[in-house]
Design a protein around this motif. Structure first.
Motif, PDB file in Angstrom:
ATOM      1  N   GLY A 318      10.863  10.202  20.900  1.00  0.00           N
ATOM      2  CA  GLY A 318      10.764  11.630  21.173  1.00  0.00           C
ATOM      3  C   GLY A 318      11.216  11.952  22.582  1.00  0.00           C
ATOM      4  O   GLY A 318      10.971  11.191  23.516  1.00  0.00           O
ATOM      5  N   LEU A 319      11.874  13.084  22.739  1.00  0.00           N
ATOM      6  CA  LEU A 319      12.358  13.542  24.043  1.00  0.00           C
ATOM      7  C   LEU A 319      11.683  14.857  24.386  1.00  0.00           C
ATOM      8  O   LEU A 319      11.718  15.802  23.591  1.00  0.00           O
ATOM      9  N   VAL A 320      11.067  14.937  25.563  1.00  0.00           N
ATOM     10  CA  VAL A 320      10.386  16.148  26.017  1.00  0.00           C
ATOM     11  C   VAL A 320      11.092  16.663  27.257  1.00  0.00           C
ATOM     12  O   VAL A 320      11.299  15.912  28.226  1.00  0.00           O
ATOM     13  N   LEU A 321      11.448  17.960  27.243  1.00  0.00           N
ATOM     14  CA  LEU A 321      12.192  18.575  28.337  1.00  0.00           C
ATOM     15  C   LEU A 321      11.366  19.700  28.957  1.00  0.00           C
ATOM     16  O   LEU A 321      10.878  20.578  28.250  1.00  0.00           O
ATOM     17  N   SER A 322      11.247  19.682  30.262  1.00  0.00           N
ATOM     18  CA  SER A 322      10.425  20.672  30.959  1.00  0.00           C
ATOM     19  C   SER A 322      11.196  21.950  31.226  1.00  0.00           C
ATOM     20  O   SER A 322      12.421  22.015  31.096  1.00  0.00           O
ATOM     21  N   SER A 352      10.224  26.529  27.847  1.00  0.00           N
ATOM     22  CA  SER A 352      11.122  27.366  28.630  1.00  0.00           C
ATOM     23  C   SER A 352      12.577  26.906  28.454  1.00  0.00           C
ATOM     24  O   SER A 352      13.027  26.686  27.342  1.00  0.00           O
ATOM     25  N   ILE A 353      13.321  26.724  29.552  1.00  0.00           N
ATOM     26  CA  ILE A 353      14.717  26.316  29.427  1.00  0.00           C
ATOM     27  C   ILE A 353      14.833  24.947  28.769  1.00  0.00           C
ATOM     28  O   ILE A 353      15.841  24.630  28.133  1.00  0.00           O
ATOM     29  N   GLY A 354      13.775  24.125  28.868  1.00  0.00           N
ATOM     30  CA  GLY A 354      13.779  22.826  28.199  1.00  0.00           C
ATOM     31  C   GLY A 354      13.851  22.968  26.690  1.00  0.00           C
ATOM     32  O   GLY A 354      14.434  22.127  26.009  1.00  0.00           O
ATOM     33  N   ALA A 355      13.256  24.024  26.142  1.00  0.00           N
ATOM     34  CA  ALA A 355      13.333  24.261  24.700  1.00  0.00           C
ATOM     35  C   ALA A 355      14.760  24.606  24.290  1.00  0.00           C
ATOM     36  O   ALA A 355      15.240  24.171  23.230  1.00  0.00           O
ATOM     37  N   ILE A 356      15.459  25.367  25.132  1.00  0.00           N
ATOM     38  CA  ILE A 356      16.839  25.751  24.811  1.00  0.00           C
ATOM     39  C   ILE A 356      17.756  24.541  24.867  1.00  0.00           C
ATOM     40  O   ILE A 356      18.566  24.296  23.961  1.00  0.00           O
ATOM     41  N   MET A 357      17.645  23.748  25.927  1.00  0.00           N
ATOM     42  CA  MET A 357      18.480  22.545  26.023  1.00  0.00           C
ATOM     43  C   MET A 357      18.102  21.554  24.910  1.00  0.00           C
ATOM     44  O   MET A 357      18.956  20.859  24.373  1.00  0.00           O
ATOM     45  N   GLY A 358      16.821  21.498  24.562  1.00  0.00           N
ATOM     46  CA  GLY A 358      16.392  20.628  23.482  1.00  0.00           C
ATOM     47  C   GLY A 358      16.964  21.038  22.135  1.00  0.00           C
ATOM     48  O   GLY A 358      17.237  20.189  21.276  1.00  0.00           O
ATOM     49  N   PRO A 479       5.392  19.460  27.918  1.00  0.00           N
ATOM     50  CA  PRO A 479       4.442  19.194  26.824  1.00  0.00           C
ATOM     51  C   PRO A 479       4.531  17.796  26.220  1.00  0.00           C
ATOM     52  O   PRO A 479       4.727  17.631  25.007  1.00  0.00           O
ATOM     53  N   THR A 480       4.361  16.790  27.041  1.00  0.00           N
ATOM     54  CA  THR A 480       4.347  15.421  26.520  1.00  0.00           C
ATOM     55  C   THR A 480       3.120  15.169  25.656  1.00  0.00           C
ATOM     56  O   THR A 480       3.162  14.318  24.754  1.00  0.00           O
ATOM     57  N   GLY A 489       6.260   7.380  18.499  1.00  0.00           N
ATOM     58  CA  GLY A 489       6.048   6.020  18.959  1.00  0.00           C
ATOM     59  C   GLY A 489       6.516   5.738  20.373  1.00  0.00           C
ATOM     60  O   GLY A 489       5.944   4.897  21.062  1.00  0.00           O
ATOM     61  N   PHE A 490       7.573   6.400  20.838  1.00  0.00           N
ATOM     62  CA  PHE A 490       8.145   6.126  22.158  1.00  0.00           C
ATOM     63  C   PHE A 490       8.593   7.458  22.743  1.00  0.00           C
ATOM     64  O   PHE A 490       9.394   8.169  22.133  1.00  0.00           O
ATOM     65  N   VAL A 491       8.067   7.808  23.910  1.00  0.00           N
ATOM     66  CA  VAL A 491       8.289   9.157  24.459  1.00  0.00           C
ATOM     67  C   VAL A 491       9.102   9.079  25.743  1.00  0.00           C
ATOM     68  O   VAL A 491       8.728   8.381  26.697  1.00  0.00           O
ATOM     69  N   ILE A 492      10.213   9.814  25.752  1.00  0.00           N
ATOM     70  CA  ILE A 492      11.038   9.976  26.951  1.00  0.00           C
ATOM     71  C   ILE A 492      10.797  11.389  27.472  1.00  0.00           C
ATOM     72  O   ILE A 492      10.667  12.336  26.698  1.00  0.00           O
ATOM     73  N   GLY A 493      10.762  11.539  28.785  1.00  0.00           N
ATOM     74  CA  GLY A 493      10.567  12.853  29.370  1.00  0.00           C
ATOM     75  C   GLY A 493      11.563  13.132  30.475  1.00  0.00           C
ATOM     76  O   GLY A 493      12.013  12.213  31.172  1.00  0.00           O
ATOM     77  N   SER A 494      11.910  14.397  30.621  1.00  0.00           N
ATOM     78  CA  SER A 494      12.744  14.851  31.740  1.00  0.00           C
ATOM     79  C   SER A 494      12.020  16.020  32.375  1.00  0.00           C
ATOM     80  O   SER A 494      11.929  17.097  31.781  1.00  0.00           O
ATOM     81  N   ASP A 495      11.490  15.797  33.583  1.00  0.00           N
ATOM     82  CA  ASP A 495      10.621  16.777  34.240  1.00  0.00           C
ATOM     83  C   ASP A 495      11.287  17.305  35.507  1.00  0.00           C
ATOM     84  O   ASP A 495      11.604  16.532  36.422  1.00  0.00           O
ATOM     85  N   LEU A 496      11.468  18.612  35.557  1.00  0.00           N
ATOM     86  CA  LEU A 496      12.131  19.249  36.699  1.00  0.00           C
ATOM     87  C   LEU A 496      11.170  20.021  37.581  1.00  0.00           C
ATOM     88  O   LEU A 496      11.595  20.639  38.560  1.00  0.00           O
TER      89      LEU A 496
END
Length: 616
Positions: A318-322, A352-358, A479-480, A489-496
């Motif tokens: 899973g990828l989570v974008l802030s 926010s913008i993370g939802a759009i890029m996601g 929202p991790t 099972g495996f979470v990647i995050g990008s936090d700005l």
């Protein structure tokens, strides 16, 4: 297999489990335990005990799978954990005599043994180390309960069942089994389609114990249920930890025999032609079959089969974008680096913008196309329509709506819902009417993306069902926790998110007149480097999320935190520079990964054996 053979088989399973639990206590302890244990058989859906029941017995699972549930404020049952072969139930109640903290329900046919408190106390008197063993079990259970990144226990038995015509389920089962990763032992089990006679009671008993045996020797069993209701189909459903309903998206569905198995997870997998641009009409399928989880798969594409296998095995990525305004373009750079690394992304969430890029990632577009489309969509700036007289917000929001609507149409050739994306997507919004955080998985995609990015005071709020909704970053900018809680099972995050403002070199903030004159000094350096109104509003809205930032990052397995020095929240024209900052940072992080992390990101496949059962 005779009744005596059945009892002997179950006894051997129990002895093997006890030997493993006692860790070398010796055959004497096992021999003393066995006559004090009583057997209990539960069918799928049976309740062992309810939350609040008084009882001081301990149960040990010999075969099967059970779920622990607690009652929420509205009385609805909420799952809090799962219990599998070799695990115990009721340790705390036996030790303290207090009411049960959770109810226990069988997810599938299960065999347990019960040990009374009286029998336990007698055994502890003879073998004092048993108390230490039980205490260790309780401590391990408590650690699992309160662990920040506790994952949902992966399924062991997966049942595939078609609910439309035109699906070769056996072929699909083998394709999925081949992609179950990390060297697991997998067995595909199907029944001879030419066999018409029903399963006899004797064959049913033999089959049950054979399945117990192969389950103990394999990480996964993949059952192939028949298309029509039958004894074999019912047996598959009762043995399953998860039922996967397979449907051709372009055909009508049949009745679903699994609908009554409320204790078992049910996932809808919609099959599409590999040339289809984007799924559609998913909402009707979810309502019709009464399922909440779903995936979109193109069976001809190996990457889609691999994604299905990872999701079913609990090894999905899973990828989570802030959020972060224009800084969110850095997420595209992160995606570019992940793509170059060979990483897989199965589901996406953002605020926010993370939802759009996601959403671009969820469309399953090539990364180059994501970047090109985003650059064109945001070229004119989505926040340039400033209100001359701000009654509700500083920015009108009309241009933002136009940008997002056009971006979704360009990428998908239509106006789709959140549940229609190729990869599973969720976005977080804030409900200002009820002061709550909301996770959105269904509904019009463009509207929810616009809602998630609408910062109160800066952009107008969005009305939905009579309530006022806005930017998801207010409550949960990264929202991790949502991604972890759904069992990824495996979470990647990008936090700005960057905390607070840079220090200011003034004793008093300048007046409006001083700031205006300072900005009119076109050919001279500015005197005052202080945040503007928009920055103050945005940062104040993020205070709650900033307080959660450390915990949010700890929930990730890999976290990217590209520095955005010199990049403002509304610097839309710095698109390429921001993307490059994200790419460079993510590339450096990926180069430093361990071999295990790299393997998890890229995924791995294995071979699986298959068997066809005959009712001789």
């Amino acid at each position: 297999m005779s009744s005596k053979d059945s009892q002997d088989y179950q006894r051997q399973l129990l002895i093997a489990i006890l030997d493993g639990m006692l860790g070398g206590e010796g055959e004497t302890v096992v021999d003393a335990l066995l006559p004090r244990l009583t057997w209990h058989h539960l069918q799928a859906g049976d309740v062992l005990f309810e939350q609040g029941d008084v009882g001081d017995d301990l149960f040990l699972v010999v075969s099967g799978r059970l779920r622990a549930v607690v009652k929420g404020p509205d009385g609805e049952r909420m799952p809090v954990g799962e219990i599998m072969r070799g695990q115990s139930i009721g340790e705390m109640a036996m030790m303290t005599g207090r009411p049960r903290r959770a109810g226990i329900v069988a997810m599938r046919d299960s065999m347990l043994v019960r040990l009374s408190r009286e029998a336990y106390e007698e055994l502890v008197h003879r073998f004092p180390r048993l108390a230490i063993t039980l205490t260790r079990t309780i401590i391990d259970r408590l650690r699992q309960t309160f662990r920040p990144q506790a994952r949902v226990t992966r399924p062991v038995n997966i049942c595939l069942m078609a609910v439309t015509d035109g699906i070769d389920v056996v072929r699909l089962a083998h394709a999925v089994a081949r992609r179950l990763s990390h060297g697991n032992r997998v067995l595909v089990i199907a029944r001879d389609s030419q066999e018409a006679e029903p399963l006899s009671p004797e064959h049913y008993r033999r089959l049950t114990h054979w399945l117990d045996d192969v389950e103990a020797r394999h990480e996964f069993l993949v059952f192939v249920a028949e298309t029509a209701p039958s004894e074999w189909t019912r047996r598959c459903l009762k043995a399953a930890d998860e039922v996967v309903l397979l449907a051709r998206a372009d055909l009508p569905s049949r009745a679903d025999p699994s609908a009554g198995l409320v204790a078992t997870r049910r996932t809808l997998v919609l099959l599409h032609d590999q040339h289809k641009r984007m799924p559609g009409g998913t909402r009707d399928w979810l309502v019709r079959l009464g399922v909440s989880a779903h995936l979109h798969i193109r069976p001809e594409l190996d990457r889609d089969i691999a994604r299905l296998a990872r999701v079913l095995s609990g090894t999905d990525i899973g990828l989570v974008l802030s959020g972060g305004g224009a800084r969110g373009f850095a997420h595209l750079g992160v995606l570019k680096a992940l793509d170059a690394f060979g990483a897989q992304v199965d589901c996406i969430g953002g605020a926010s913008i993370g939802a759009i890029m996601g959403a671009y990632c969820a469309f399953d577009m090539p990364v180059a196309d994501m970047i090109d489309q985003a650059r064109r969509a945001f070229a004119r700036g989505p926040t340039s329509d400033v209100n001359v007289i701000p009654m509700q917000s500083l920015i009108g929001g009309r241009r933002l709506k136009t940008v997002i609507d056009a971006a979704v149409r360009q990428a998908t050739d239509g106006d789709i819902d959140v549940e229609d994306t190729w990869k599973s997507l969720f976005c977080v919004v804030s409900n200002y009417t009820s002061a709550t955080e909301v996770t959105v998985r269904r509904g019009n995609l463009a509207k929810w993306l616009r809602t998630s990015v609408s910062i109160p005071g800066v952009l107008p709020l969005v009305v939905h069902g009579g309530e006022l909704l806005g930017d998801g970053g207010t409550f949960n900018n990264f929202p991790t926790d949502v991604m972890v809680d759904q069992g990824t099972g495996f979470v990647i995050g990008s936090d700005l998110l960057q905390k607070g403002f840079d220090p200011v070199e003034v004793d008093e903030l300048p007046s409006n007149r001083q700031l205006l004159l300072d900005r009119l000094r076109l050919h001279q350096a500015r005197r005052f480097h202080v945040p503007g109104l928009t920055s103050i509003l945005v940062n104040s809205m993020m205070l709650a999320s900033q307080a959660r930032q450390r915990d949010a990052r700890m929930r990730t397995d890999i976290c990217f935190t590209p520095a955005m020095n010199g990049i403002g929240m509304l610097d839309w024209r710095k698109f390429d520079r921001i993307v490059d900052l994200g790419y460079r940072h993510a590339s450096e992080v990926l180069e430093g990964l361990s071999s295990d992390q790299a393997a998890r990101l890229r995924g791995a496949g294995i071979a699986a054996r298959g068997v066809v059962l005959r009712a001789e």
